[in-house]
Design a protein around this motif. Structure first.
Motif, PDB file in Angstrom:
ATOM      1  N   GLU A   1      -6.859   0.826   2.547  1.00  0.00           N
ATOM      2  CA  GLU A   1      -6.615   1.178   1.120  1.00  0.00           C
ATOM      3  C   GLU A   1      -5.556   0.270   0.720  1.00  0.00           C
ATOM      4  OE1 GLU A   1      -5.740   5.379   1.837  1.00  0.00           O
ATOM      5  OE2 GLU A   1      -7.878   5.719   2.162  1.00  0.00           O
ATOM      6  N   GLY A   2      -4.864  -0.456   1.275  1.00  0.00           N
ATOM      7  CA  GLY A   2      -3.499  -1.264   0.976  1.00  0.00           C
ATOM      8  C   GLY A   2      -2.313  -0.201   0.881  1.00  0.00           C
ATOM      9  N   THR A   3      -2.500   0.688   1.627  1.00  0.00           N
ATOM     10  CA  THR A   3      -1.224   1.749   1.550  1.00  0.00           C
ATOM     11  C   THR A   3      -0.141   1.289   2.361  1.00  0.00           C
ATOM     12  OG1 THR A   3      -2.656   3.568   1.104  1.00  0.00           O
ATOM     13  CG2 THR A   3      -0.515   4.143   1.918  1.00  0.00           C
TER      14      THR A   3
ATOM     15  N   ILE B   1       2.717   4.530  19.977  1.00  0.00           N
ATOM     16  CA  ILE B   1       2.105   3.147  19.218  1.00  0.00           C
ATOM     17  C   ILE B   1       0.855   3.630  18.072  1.00  0.00           C
ATOM     18  CG2 ILE B   1       0.459   2.832  21.122  1.00  0.00           C
ATOM     19  CD1 ILE B   1       2.511  -0.047  19.358  1.00  0.00           C
ATOM     20  N   ASP B   2       0.336   4.608  18.466  1.00  0.00           N
ATOM     21  CA  ASP B   2      -0.930   5.137  17.731  1.00  0.00           C
ATOM     22  C   ASP B   2      -0.554   5.135  16.245  1.00  0.00           C
ATOM     23  OD1 ASP B   2      -2.878   4.989  19.678  1.00  0.00           O
ATOM     24  OD2 ASP B   2      -2.406   7.044  20.524  1.00  0.00           O
ATOM     25  N   TYR B   3       0.639   5.559  15.895  1.00  0.00           N
ATOM     26  CA  TYR B   3       0.975   5.802  14.667  1.00  0.00           C
ATOM     27  C   TYR B   3       1.235   4.372  13.946  1.00  0.00           C
ATOM     28  CZ  TYR B   3       1.257  10.721  15.041  1.00  0.00           C
ATOM     29  OH  TYR B   3       0.930  12.114  15.257  1.00  0.00           O
ATOM     30  N   LYS B   4       1.501   3.523  14.858  1.00  0.00           N
ATOM     31  CA  LYS B   4       1.708   2.139  14.285  1.00  0.00           C
ATOM     32  C   LYS B   4       0.178   1.589  13.845  1.00  0.00           C
ATOM     33  CE  LYS B   4       6.021   1.305  14.500  1.00  0.00           C
ATOM     34  NZ  LYS B   4       6.400   2.525  14.663  1.00  0.00           N
ATOM     35  N   TYR B   5      -0.512   1.884  14.767  1.00  0.00           N
ATOM     36  CA  TYR B   5      -2.101   1.599  14.394  1.00  0.00           C
ATOM     37  C   TYR B   5      -2.425   2.215  13.234  1.00  0.00           C
ATOM     38  CZ  TYR B   5      -2.537  -1.149  18.872  1.00  0.00           C
ATOM     39  OH  TYR B   5      -2.668  -2.024  19.823  1.00  0.00           O
ATOM     40  N   ARG B   6      -2.175   3.536  13.241  1.00  0.00           N
ATOM     41  CA  ARG B   6      -2.606   4.567  11.938  1.00  0.00           C
ATOM     42  C   ARG B   6      -1.992   3.692  10.542  1.00  0.00           C
ATOM     43  NH1 ARG B   6       1.059   9.367  10.232  1.00  0.00           N
ATOM     44  NH2 ARG B   6       2.130   7.552   9.637  1.00  0.00           N
ATOM     45  N   ASP B   7      -0.841   3.194  10.521  1.00  0.00           N
ATOM     46  CA  ASP B   7      -0.083   2.766   9.367  1.00  0.00           C
ATOM     47  C   ASP B   7      -0.738   1.301   9.203  1.00  0.00           C
ATOM     48  OD1 ASP B   7       1.718   4.562   9.245  1.00  0.00           O
ATOM     49  OD2 ASP B   7       3.386   3.275  10.107  1.00  0.00           O
ATOM     50  N   LEU B   8      -1.148   0.544  10.213  1.00  0.00           N
ATOM     51  CA  LEU B   8      -1.963  -0.590  10.067  1.00  0.00           C
ATOM     52  C   LEU B   8      -3.504  -0.460   9.396  1.00  0.00           C
ATOM     53  CD1 LEU B   8      -0.885  -2.664  12.870  1.00  0.00           C
ATOM     54  CD2 LEU B   8      -0.205  -3.202  10.801  1.00  0.00           C
ATOM     55  N   GLY B   9      -4.149   0.661   9.994  1.00  0.00           N
ATOM     56  CA  GLY B   9      -5.378   0.929   9.514  1.00  0.00           C
ATOM     57  C   GLY B   9      -5.529   1.505   7.908  1.00  0.00           C
ATOM     58  N   ARG B  10      -4.311   2.283   7.656  1.00  0.00           N
ATOM     59  CA  ARG B  10      -4.248   2.687   6.112  1.00  0.00           C
ATOM     60  C   ARG B  10      -3.984   1.636   5.483  1.00  0.00           C
ATOM     61  NH1 ARG B  10       0.121   7.803   6.839  1.00  0.00           N
ATOM     62  NH2 ARG B  10      -1.369   9.498   7.294  1.00  0.00           N
ATOM     63  N   PHE B  11      -3.255   0.511   5.733  1.00  0.00           N
ATOM     64  CA  PHE B  11      -2.683  -0.612   4.962  1.00  0.00           C
ATOM     65  C   PHE B  11      -4.283  -1.565   4.772  1.00  0.00           C
ATOM     66  CE2 PHE B  11      -1.735  -5.132   4.752  1.00  0.00           C
ATOM     67  CZ  PHE B  11      -1.094  -5.114   3.610  1.00  0.00           C
TER      68      PHE B  11
ATOM     69  N   ARG C   1      10.134  -3.872   1.317  1.00  0.00           N
ATOM     70  CA  ARG C   1      10.310  -2.964   2.665  1.00  0.00           C
ATOM     71  C   ARG C   1       9.025  -2.710   3.260  1.00  0.00           C
ATOM     72  NH1 ARG C   1       9.504   1.347   6.046  1.00  0.00           N
ATOM     73  NH2 ARG C   1      11.563   1.909   7.058  1.00  0.00           N
ATOM     74  N   GLY C   2       8.291  -2.164   2.486  1.00  0.00           N
ATOM     75  CA  GLY C   2       6.696  -1.708   2.998  1.00  0.00           C
ATOM     76  C   GLY C   2       5.889  -2.921   3.642  1.00  0.00           C
ATOM     77  N   GLU C   3       6.233  -3.857   2.788  1.00  0.00           N
ATOM     78  CA  GLU C   3       5.287  -5.318   3.204  1.00  0.00           C
ATOM     79  C   GLU C   3       5.820  -5.840   4.607  1.00  0.00           C
ATOM     80  OE1 GLU C   3       5.280  -7.954   0.061  1.00  0.00           O
ATOM     81  OE2 GLU C   3       3.651  -7.171  -0.760  1.00  0.00           O
ATOM     82  N   LEU C   4       7.241  -5.659   4.722  1.00  0.00           N
ATOM     83  CA  LEU C   4       7.920  -6.023   5.847  1.00  0.00           C
ATOM     84  C   LEU C   4       7.554  -5.145   7.079  1.00  0.00           C
ATOM     85  CD1 LEU C   4      10.122  -7.407   7.674  1.00  0.00           C
ATOM     86  CD2 LEU C   4      11.582  -5.840   6.836  1.00  0.00           C
TER      87      LEU C   4
END
Length: 406
Positions: free
Chosen positions: A396-398, A383-393, A327-330
């Motif tokens: 840090e691979g989160t 949209i900034d929270y999507k960029y945040r999620d991508l930045g974390r990933f 689910r997370g990778e999707l």
């Protein structure tokens, strides 16, 4: 970008292997052409597109995502998203209504028991039901009180896309004793349910996204898909990913529609600037350069959206075996696609006027609807929270945490 779109862009004829009239892509293309004839006029008028919604019903596309075991067409999500994108090129408001119909059906498949799925999905096919949404998770004004055989609902739900003219609604309600929400389904015309058609945004004007009022509405236990305090499984949390990809393909459809409108206008009607030294606008190297830039906004966005659609199918089809990592990778793939689609939609629908000139702003063309529609819809969640999620990933691979928006 799909071969069909490239062919349409360049006026190429379909080849001998063109799909039959039962092919959903062909059906969607024909429906989009029909909707396009009045899209500008209806956009300016706003209100409820009752006739056009019946065209969608008559097309048979409402059963597209329903598994064949329940009488549906059993299409994969990649195909469903292609049809949404095709419709959005012509009329993004009704593409939204259509997409959110399939979102409600996805919810039934993700939350519902085997018995609920068979009943609700089979009825949708047999009765040609059109589903609407009253499941705004941030609006907790609709509350659920315990009753003898289920719950009683009271309150209001905002941003209820497709609710006007719908047959059934997916509903969420806050359950105070458990401090959690429940999810259920109800007939739109049930006693105590009142749909208020008061959507007045400057874009997406025919999405039927008004408020729904509930007054002592009985929700029987058999129509509760997710009970209060029921822990969501990784499978159940896929609903937000289905929704985010619907939005992604809406934005892309708008971007493609804007690109095509600008291209046709530049080629057929625009005047070459006096200092360009060329006879027609499309031969101006500066205009060509700018179209190249817009193309490179669109192309990667389409490729990532198509990739995310394929990934969703892989994960969705695992059913109860979906893991948190699946689910997370999707969610990462979907966030990538949505961010690029957001950028392509907003930029192309805005920059197109710099390439088409002052005359293209005439109301008779209605080109402004592309920008208004994508600008309103891209505000669905930041949209900034999507960029945040991508930045974390990336850092840090989160993986993104499951929410109703991520």
């Amino acid at each position: 970008m799909s071969k069909a779109f490239i062919k349409a862009q360049h006026g190429l004829h379909a080849d001998a292997s063109a799909p039959s009239s039962n092919d959903p892509i062909q059906v969607a293309t024909a429906l989009a052409a029909r909707l396009a004839e009045s899209a500008n006029e209806r956009d300016q008028a706003g209100g409820h597109a009752a006739r056009e919604r019946e065209w969608i019903r008559e097309s048979g596309l409402l059963t597209l995502s329903i598994p064949s075991e329940f009488g549906g067409q059993g299409a994969d999500w990649a195909t469903v998203y292609q049809t949404i994108r095709i419709l959005a090129r012509a009329d993004s408001a009704l593409a939204h209504v259509f997409g959110f119909h399939h979102l409600q059906l996805a919810g039934i498949r993700l939350y519902g028991s085997a018995r609920q799925q068979r009943r609700l999905l089979s009825d949708t096919v047999q009765q040609r039901l059109f589903w609407g949404n009253a499941l705004n998770p941030l609006d907790k004004r609709t509350v659920a009180a315990d009753a003898a055989d289920g719950f009683t609902l009271d309150g209001i739900k905002s941003f209820s896309s497709g609710s006007v003219g719908s047959d059934w609604l997916t509903v969420s309600a806050w359950h105070a004793p458990s401090q959690s929400a429940l999810i259920g389904v109800l007939p739109t015309r049930q006693d105590g349910v009142a749909v208020q058609p008061d959507w007045d945004a400057f874009g997406q004007r025919q999405t039927d996204s008004g408020n729904v009022h509930f007054t002592q509405v009985a929700l029987p236990a058999e129509l509760v898909l997710q009970a209060p305090a029921q822990e969501a499984t990784p499978q159940a949390t896929l609903r937000s990913q289905v929704a985010q990809l619907i939005m992604t393909n809406l934005y892309l459809g708008i971007a493609e529609g804007a690109f095509e409108a600008a291209r046709n206008y530049t080629r057929d009607e625009a005047k070459a600037w006096f200092a360009s030294g060329v006879a027609k606008a499309s031969a101006d190297p500066l205009i060509q350069h700018r179209y190249g830039q817009l193309w490179l906004l669109l192309r990667p966005a389409v490729l990532l959206a198509d990739h995310a659609g394929v990934e969703l199918d892989k994960v969705f089809n695992k059913g109860a075996l979906i893991s948190a990592r699946d689910r997370g990778e999707l969610a990462v793939a979907v966030a990538e696609a949505k961010c690029l689609a957001h950028r392509a939609g907003v930029e192309i629908s805005s920059q197109m006027f710099e390439l088409t000139g002052a005359r293209s702003t005439s109301a008779k063309y209605g080109f402004d609807r592309f920008w208004r529609n994508v600008r309103v819809h891209t505000l669905h969640d930041p949209i900034d929270y999507k960029y945040r999620d991508l930045g974390r990933f990336a850092l840090e691979g989160t993986l993104p945490e499951p929410t109703a928006y991520s």
